[in-house]
Design a protein around this motif. Structure first.
Motif, mmCIF file in Angstrom:
data_model
loop_
_atom_site.group_PDB
_atom_site.id
_atom_site.type_symbol
_atom_site.label_atom_id
_atom_site.label_comp_id
_atom_site.label_asym_id
_atom_site.label_seq_id
_atom_site.Cartn_x
_atom_site.Cartn_y
_atom_site.Cartn_z
ATOM 1 N N ARG A 193 -22.147 -18.949 9.155
ATOM 2 C CA ARG A 193 -23.071 -17.803 9.096
ATOM 3 C C ARG A 193 -22.355 -16.532 9.504
ATOM 4 O O ARG A 193 -22.471 -15.491 8.876
ATOM 5 N N THR A 225 -29.145 -14.365 7.678
ATOM 6 C CA THR A 225 -28.577 -15.641 7.228
ATOM 7 C C THR A 225 -29.193 -16.794 8.004
ATOM 8 O O THR A 225 -29.646 -16.639 9.131
ATOM 9 N N VAL A 231 -24.851 -25.591 3.633
ATOM 10 C CA VAL A 231 -25.539 -24.570 2.835
ATOM 11 C C VAL A 231 -25.854 -23.352 3.704
ATOM 12 O O VAL A 231 -26.460 -23.494 4.762
ATOM 13 N N THR A 233 -27.858 -19.755 3.617
ATOM 14 C CA THR A 233 -28.823 -18.976 2.836
ATOM 15 C C THR A 233 -28.781 -17.525 3.274
ATOM 16 O O THR A 233 -28.866 -17.230 4.466
ATOM 17 N N ARG A 235 -30.614 -13.885 2.902
ATOM 18 C CA ARG A 235 -31.823 -13.183 2.436
ATOM 19 C C ARG A 235 -31.422 -11.729 2.238
ATOM 20 O O ARG A 235 -31.145 -11.012 3.202
ATOM 21 N N GLU A 264 -27.883 -20.964 -5.648
ATOM 22 C CA GLU A 264 -29.236 -20.839 -6.211
ATOM 23 C C GLU A 264 -29.774 -19.478 -5.802
ATOM 24 O O GLU A 264 -29.604 -19.073 -4.648
ATOM 25 N N ALA A 274 -33.549 -14.663 -2.050
ATOM 26 C CA ALA A 274 -32.839 -15.669 -1.247
ATOM 27 C C ALA A 274 -31.706 -16.228 -2.088
ATOM 28 O O ALA A 274 -31.914 -16.666 -3.215
ATOM 29 N N ARG A 276 -28.776 -19.012 -1.994
ATOM 30 C CA ARG A 276 -28.256 -20.194 -1.270
ATOM 31 C C ARG A 276 -26.849 -20.487 -1.760
ATOM 32 O O ARG A 276 -26.631 -20.659 -2.957
ATOM 33 N N ASP A 307 -26.334 -30.454 -1.595
ATOM 34 C CA ASP A 307 -26.292 -30.501 -0.144
ATOM 35 C C ASP A 307 -26.418 -31.923 0.391
ATOM 36 O O ASP A 307 -26.529 -32.134 1.584
ATOM 37 N N THR A 518 -36.047 -22.115 -10.005
ATOM 38 C CA THR A 518 -34.618 -22.037 -9.693
ATOM 39 C C THR A 518 -33.895 -23.197 -10.367
ATOM 40 O O THR A 518 -34.529 -24.169 -10.791
#
Ligand SMILES: Nc1ncnc2c1ncn2[C@@H]1O[C@H](COP(=O)(O)OP(=O)(O)OP(=O)(O)O)[C@@H](O)[C@H]1O
Length: 615
Positions: A193, A225, A231, A233, A235, A264, A274, A276, A307, A518
């Motif tokens: 992150r 994050t 994974v 993510t 934002r 994604e 979002a 990913r 994942d 998605t």
């Protein structure tokens, strides 16, 4: 900053290497007895003094150590000093740091071999930190830190400082391995992150997501994050002048920059997207399927997501289209669906109808699972016609009572699987083609709510080969030959799902359009021939007699094309069924009814639609 060493005798050697700074901390008193030098306060004071010296003499070494420490924690420091040489060194150091980070954390290795290697490497690393840390401490200590103030010795002490986290981790790992594993994963996620957040401004600007204010300064959006294993993510809010599509379009470039295996993108709300990033890849190692003991007719577990989570393929209420080039692994998708439903077949909760235009090489492997299976055009059309009859009867039954069919053991979910759809829709005689298209369009438009669903498998996604592409409500693109083909299957989503780039060495891998629109990269589990045969032996489709022993004999299949004069269709005109003699269930004494019934070899376990509705 340099400091004097109060315990070092003044002399030419020390005078040459130190200068006096008034703010230097006072050294602890050094008691001159062997008993007191081994006491805890003395040891603590001495260590503290070594630390203070480290701050004075070992600034360079400390910086280097901290750098390595940060790199080891998966945090890449970007050096941005002025000058090309410094930039070059900075880049080289960052690359070395990345390599070291990967080595230390086992990133990039995946699958079973990766698992073993990660385990082994983790132990080696723990042992390494333990030994190296202890070694450095010993070296620093035995050379007498604080006695002479030598830069080399102090540098050693500073290096030892760098090993403190590793040392603590090693002790932690030895004392509580499970807890340590969780802590390890957590710190790794936090590291990822942090790394993503640090790099974001540079990446966003490079991917065209920066906006300029009136003074000409560039700004990038502030992101939030979160991370789960493998994974991260992001934002990402839109900035003035940007739309959700701006960020969706930049998704691939951002993922590439972060070295993500896939990504994604999904709009969360107006002005927020979002993204990913899948930083690990669970799809590299093929997995062998297993037959579930309990079946959920809504969705079957058919493989794995990037994942590592299970991937469930919707069945009830969905028409599925699977498109993939030759050798892309359509067989795995085919058996993932049929095999996944298998335990519900003997109970009569689901009835699987097969159309295999590849002369039965696929469906023939597990023929007992099918209620009826067709290997010729005429048989295929007959099966379609039979399912249209089911739809008509159910429509009457359900009118005003229900809007979605609920399968029960007397009133099953009908699943039609068609392997090599193009052979039926494009390469057959004109009349067959026209009739097949007519019947299939009825099933595709009306069957979903009435408990009749289709799963079609095809190599060529073109209109002439697939027919009514838009009537399929669930689409999967395995490896395809070109971006145009990917677009034909996935429409605009192909931008985020380059199916033409799927690794040919990973058959069974494909892009699936999720419920929320998605697209996810998934890999179907592999179904070896032996597993298919064993599953078919364990879960054969019930015969007509099993389902309704007291009912009259089933009507023979009518020729749905009877009205079409002058047709020269393949013979026989009825769907080819496995011989009732081959079905172990037919050998039971209770099957006297079946034998008494005028079952011709091809329709043995095929009840008429009336029977089915009655039951
Ligand atoms: N999920 C999977 N994992 C690993 N290997 C697989 C997987 N699926 C298929 N394979 C391998 O890939 C090969 C090709 O698979 P398959 O026959 O299913 O492709 P296909 O798309 O049906 O090809 P075609 O359309 O030419 O029949 C198989 O021989 C199998 O060994």
């Amino acid at each position: 900053m340099t400091v004097t060493d109060p315990v070092t005798p003044s002399g030419p050697e020390s005078a040459g290497t130190t200068s006096v700074v008034s703010a230097a901390p006072a050294a602890p008193a050094v008691p001159n007895t062997s008993a007191s030098t081994s006491s805890w306060p003395w040891l603590a004071a001495r260590s503290l003094w070594a630390f203070v010296q480290a701050a004075g003499y070992g600034t360079t070494a400390a910086a280097l150590t901290l750098y390595l420490w940060a790199v080891r924690a998966g945090r890449i420091l970007i050096l941005r000093p002025a000058g090309p040489l410094a930039r070059f060194v900075g880049r080289r150091l960052a690359a070395a740091g990345r390599a070291l980070g990967r080595w230390c954390w086992g990133r990039g290795r995946s699958g079973k071999r990766g698992k073993v290697s990660r385990k082994v490497w983790r132990r080696i690393r723990v042992a390494f930190w333990l030994l190296a840390g202890a070694g450095f401490w010993w070296a620093a200590w035995s050379l007498g830190i604080g006695d002479t103030g030598s830069q080399i010795r102090t540098a050693l002490a500073v290096a030892a400082l760098g090993f403190v986290p590793g040392l603590l981790r090693a002790v932690f790992a030895l004392l509580a391995p499970r807890l340590y594993a969780r802590f390890d994963a957590w710190t790794f996620r936090q590291g990822q992150r942090w790394w993503v957040r640090e790099r974001w401004p540079v990446v966003a600007a490079a991917c065209g997501l920066a906006v300029r204010d009136k003074d000409g300064n560039e700004h990038t959006a502030k992101i939030k994050t979160s991370a789960v294993p493998g994974v991260v993510t992001l934002r990402v809010p839109t900035l003035t002048g940007q739309t959700t599509r701006t960020i969706l379009d930049a998704g691939e470039a951002i993922a590439t920059d972060f070295g993500a295996h896939s990504f994604e993108v999904r709009p969360v709300k107006p002005g927020l997207v979002a993204l990913r990033l899948f930083l690990t890849n669970a799809l590299t190692t093929p997995r062998t399927a297993g037959v579930p003991s309990v079946v959920d007719l809504d969705a079957v577990t058919a493989g794995v997501r990037l994942d590592g989570a299970a991937f469930r393929l919707r069945v009830r209420g969905r028409h599925t289209l699977v498109v993939g080039a030759s050798g892309s692994g359509k067989g795995s998708a085919f058996w993932g669906l049929v095999g996944g439903l298998a335990p519900a077949i003997p109970e009569g909760l689901v009835r699987v109808w097969g159309v295999d235009m590849k002369k039965g090489v696929e469906a023939g492997m597990g023929e007992p699972l099918f209620h009826a299976v067709a290997y010729t055009h005429a048989d295929a059309v007959a099966i379609l016609a039979e399912l249209v009859k089911v739809i008509e009867h159910r429509g009457v039954e359900m009118r005003g009572k229900s809007r979605l069919h609920v399968p029960t053991s007397g009133d099953p979910l009908h699943v039609l699987v068609i392997d090599e759809l193009a052979d039926l829709m494009a390469y057959s005689d004109f009349e067959v083609r026209r009739e097949a298209e007519r019947l299939l369009s009825v099933i595709l438009t009306q069957g979903r709510a009435l408990g009749v669903v289709v799963a079609a498998f095809v190599q060529n996604p073109r209109q002439e080969a697939v027919g009514m592409r838009n009537l399929y409500t669930q689409k999967i693109a395995l490896r395809l030959d070109s971006a145009t083909e990917a677009e034909m299957v996935l429409d605009s989503r192909a931008r985020t799902a380059p199916a033409e780039l799927i690794d040919p060495d990973a058959p069974g891998t494909g892009y699936l359009v999720n419920e929320d629109g998605t697209v996810s990269l998934v890999r179907f589990d592999y179904w070896p021939d032996e597993l298919i045969k064993a599953t078919a032996r364990a879960y054969p489709s019930p015969t007509t007699a099993d389902l309704a022993p007291a009912t009259p004999a089933p009507k023979p299949w009518g020729n749905p094309l009877a009205g079409l004069d002058g047709l020269d269709l393949d013979t026989p005109t009825t769907p080819r069924k496995r011989s009732p003699r081959k079905n172990p269930r037919n050998r039971r004494p209770a099957d006297a009814t079946t034998q008494a019934a005028p079952v011709d070899g091809s329709t043995g376990n095929t009840p008429s639609t009336e029977q089915e509705t009655n039951s």
